[in-house]
Motif scaffolding. Structure first.
Motif, short mmCIF file in Angstrom:
data_model
loop_
_atom_site.label_atom_id
_atom_site.label_comp_id
_atom_site.label_asym_id
_atom_site.label_seq_id
_atom_site.Cartn_x
_atom_site.Cartn_y
_atom_site.Cartn_z
N MET A 44 1.95 2.48 -3.43
CA MET A 44 0.96 2.68 -4.49
C MET A 44 0.73 4.13 -4.78
N LEU A 88 -4.86 3.59 -8.51
CA LEU A 88 -5.41 2.34 -9.01
C LEU A 88 -5.84 2.51 -10.45
N TYR A 134 0.82 -1.21 0.00
CA TYR A 134 0.00 0.00 0.00
C TYR A 134 0.84 1.25 0.00
N LEU A 185 -3.56 -6.49 -7.43
CA LEU A 185 -3.74 -6.25 -6.00
C LEU A 185 -3.62 -7.57 -5.26
N SER A 196 -2.77 -1.90 -9.36
CA SER A 196 -2.25 -0.73 -8.66
C SER A 196 -1.12 -0.15 -9.48
#
Lengths: 375, 368
Positions: B296, B299, B293, B336, B322
């Motif tokens: 990232m 998305l 996460y 993901l 991502s």
């Protein structure tokens, strides 16, 4: 968190970047937008006067309330207005927005506040023309700054009011021209979201970098009869509400924060949310799989695992295991000594001791089937 | 089997001569389509080769994040690197300024090794077989290095930190239009038509390939913003022009500022549809749910994959990816992955825990 909004407006934008822009959105069920606007205005003014902000002046486009209201507001907030024209200019679009009055000077004399502070207020009579408005705002800003290089902030009293007179396209281009103006440090405005279509609110969400929306604490349901309970609930909503802000950060992510707001005689108060907040920002994640891929370290570990039969056939004599330990015993003493040794009762290793069920079982079934795994 | 038989059967296989692409950057695919790279090798792989020539690609922007620019920049840089003419339209007063932000391609071999190693690993399935030792001579895994090198010519990784060299940008190949200058979309359509006339589609050979990039087509400041039917007919005209030429168009637009019915019409009009989404910052729930996460950027959702010349639909394993910047330089798409669920949270039946895999302290809405 309202402080962080004011701080962002105070700090302004970097060189070459669009100026930070704040939308304050309210609705009929939570009509505290004007109070929040006043609060932000007062905060920014105090930062400007204290010299802490990037901008050195403020241009206020007053559409819903008269300039004298704002000057009074600032005075009551403890701001000295002696040299007001050095740091604030108000574009008066309230007195005569469409140019209906023939003699504007007659009206201005009635305005005592502007007499005290000459040069602060400029009358604007053509609200339908957003281009002209942009020119006036930038001229006022330049006047404020004078010959010294600097930046000024812009506050628009109500964009909803502007949208009454001008088209969405022209208002949107007005704001984006201001944002990309290299002398504008920050800009904020008020929008009443239920006066417009959803598309318009979406446009302003797109243009701004911070969106502050006011929601009622207790949602009144439609169609409820006006009972005394409801009335008190609705009165509650007139003074308290939920204040949530979405920040668009430079790294491309969105930060959402929430606070409670209450407006009293003494002023506005922001308190952190008391009840347990729900999960914010729901799910843009429809389908999330389990991690079936190996990371690099895992791949290296997998490569180094020794599998059972791999080391045979590499020059050493190939052993055919035919299921009987006794043959192997007699034939070799050397190669498989390590495995033989492990078969001996090693007190450290585990041992399986079993009793035969009956003597009918074939002799082969006594063996440990794992013996042929040659690791 | 044919190798061992000595007699010639009456069936002779007619192997069609594969059309070797005369120009770099174009790859032939099944059903007579030719692909150009999107500028992001991961995306090319996911959609099955790249963007087909003659297709219209649309990217739905998120009002809260500028990730569509990453896709657009890579697309434009890829075209310039392969010497493909480019037409760029945006709402800025000076669109040429955007060209200075295009990333430059990566040429060093060292960074590419990570791509090469993975497929080689998977081919080498290690089987621990008791009787393998009797067959002698392990089979060598075919060295696929050669195949990899050809791919590098087709699609490059782009280093977002380095700007594209000037030699690619200057020259006759790049045209810029500012959408603010076009009061009427018919002027824009004429410009596109003259640009696309350079790449007519004739049977067989592909002489040259072009790219069109239109950024933020329906931004509110444009004068044509209120005329939604007008914009829709422009898109339709553009699509028909594109179909009959060897070019690819990428248009980014913002669906939330259009009326919902028009936004749907636009989405149906396109051949390939992507959308980018912003992710919330410092969201603890999301950080627990997803691995990676922190890295990232955003998305990417793939809604539609172009299927020209075929009726067979493409069903992707996953549609949400991502966007990450690998080593802070290269744009990469990753699927993901769910993080291992903490054993102490939620799913034990002894407590009245919720079924969700998020923190156990808050009871979820479902209590079993």
């Amino acid at each position: 968190m309202a402080d962080s909004i004011c701080r962002t407006l105070r700090d302004g934008g970097l060189e070459g970047e669009h100026a930070p822009a704040l939308t304050i959105k309210d609705r009929i069920s939570s009509p505290l937008g004007l109070d929040v606007f006043n609060h932000v205005l007062a905060q920014l003014s105090s930062f400007i006067l204290a010299g802490k902000s990037q901008s050195r002046g403020l241009v206020l486009v007053a559409l819903t309330r008269s300039p004298s209201f704002y000057l009074e507001l600032l005075k009551s907030g403890g701001v000295q207005l002696n040299s007001a024209q050095k740091w604030i200019h108000i574009l008066d679009c309230y007195s005569d927005p469409l140019g209906w009055k023939d003699n504007p000077s007659r009206h201005e004399k009635a305005n005592t506040a502007t007499d005290e502070n000459p040069g602060t207020v400029a009358l604007f009579r053509d609200v339908k023309d957003a281009n002209k408005l942009f020119c006036s705002v930038s001229e006022l800003g330049k006047e404020l700054l004078g010959p010294i290089k600097g930046r000024f902030s812009v506050a628009i009293d109500s964009v909803s009011e502007m949208l009454r007179h001008a088209s969405l396209t022209s208002v949107a281009s007005f704001i984006s021209k201001l944002r990309s103006h290299d002398q504008v440090s920050s800009i904020f405005w008020l929008l009443h979201s239920d006066l417009h279509e959803a598309k318009i609110a979406a446009v302003f969400d797109y243009i701004s970098s911070m969106i502050a929306s006011l929601e009622p604490m207790i949602h009144p349901s439609n169609g409820e009869r006006l009972s005394s309970e409801n009335r008190s609930l609705r009165n509650e909503n007139l003074s308290r509400g939920n204040f949530s802000v979405r920040f668009k950060r430079r790294n491309g992510r969105v930060r959402q924060m929430c606070e409670e707001i209450s407006v009293e005689q003494s002023g506005i108060k922001f308190t952190p949310v008391s009840s347990d907040g729900q999960a914010i920002g729901g799910g843009p994640l429809p389908k999330v799989q389990f991690n079936l891929e190996l990371s690099e370290k895992e791949q290296m570990d997998r490569a180094s695992v020794v599998l059972p039969f791999e080391h045979q056939g590499n020059g050493k004599p190939i052993q055919i295991y035919d299921g009987r330990r006794s043959l192997a015993d007699t034939r070799t003493n050397t190669v498989h000594v390590p495995t033989e040794a492990s078969e001996a009762a090693d007190p450290r290793k585990g041992e399986i001791i079993y009793l035969r069920d009956s003597d009918d079982e074939r002799p082969d079934s006594d063996e440990d089937p794992d013996d042929d795994l040659d690791i | 089997m044919a190798a061992t038989k000595t007699r010639v059967s009456s069936f002779s296989r007619n192997v069609p001569a594969t059309l070797a692409p005369q120009i770099p950057g174009v790859k032939t695919g099944p059903n007579g389509t030719a692909f150009v790279s999107s500028g992001i090798p991961d995306l090319d792989r996911i959609v099955g080769g790249g963007f087909p020539l003659g297709s219209l690609v649309m990217v739905m922007e998120d009002p809260e994040a500028p990730h569509h620019m990453l896709l657009l920049r890579n697309f434009m840089s890829q075209g310039l690197v392969h010497n493909q003419p480019l037409l760029y339209a945006s709402t800025a007063n000076d669109p040429k300024g955007f060209l200075g932000t295009l990333p430059s391609p990566v040429t060093s071999r060292a960074d590419k090794l990570s791509h090469d190693d993975e497929p080689v690993e998977e081919k080498g399935l290690r089987i621990a077989w008791q009787y393998k030792k009797y067959f002698g001579g392990s089979q060598q895994i075919l060295n696929s290095q050669g195949a990899m090198e050809n791919k590098h010519e087709y699609g490059n990784d782009f280093d977002v930190r380095k700007p594209l060299q000037r030699q690619f940008i200057t020259g006759q190949k790049v045209e810029c239009i500012s959408l603010q200058d076009c009061p009427d979309l018919s002027a824009l359509r004429d410009r596109c038509a003259t640009f696309l006339a350079q790449f007519p589609r004739k049977d067989g050979s592909i002489s040259s390939v072009g790219r069109i990039a239109i950024q933020s087509f329906c931004v509110p400041e444009c004068s044509y913003f209120n005329r939604e039917w007008h914009m829709l007919s422009f898109i339709k005209a553009l699509r028909s022009m594109i179909r009959s030429s060897n070019a690819v168009t990428v248009v980014t637009f913002l669906p939330s500022v259009l009326s919902p019915s028009f936004s749907k019409r636009w989405q149906h009009m396109t051949d390939m549809l992507f959308s980018v989404l912003a992710i919330p910052d410092e969201d603890k729930d999301l950080a627990e749910l997803l691995t990676g996460y922190q890295d990232m950027v955003g998305l990417l959702n793939i809604h539609k994959v172009a299927r020209i010349n075929t009726q067979v639909p493409v069903i992707l394993e996953a549609t949400t990816f991502s966007l990450k910047l690998r080593k802070r330089k290269y744009l990469a798409l990753e699927s993901l992955n769910q993080a291992p669920v903490d054993g102490s949270s939620g799913t034990s039946y002894s407590t009245s825990g919720s079924c969700s895999s998020t923190t156990s302290s808050k009871p979820g809405s479902l209590d079993f």
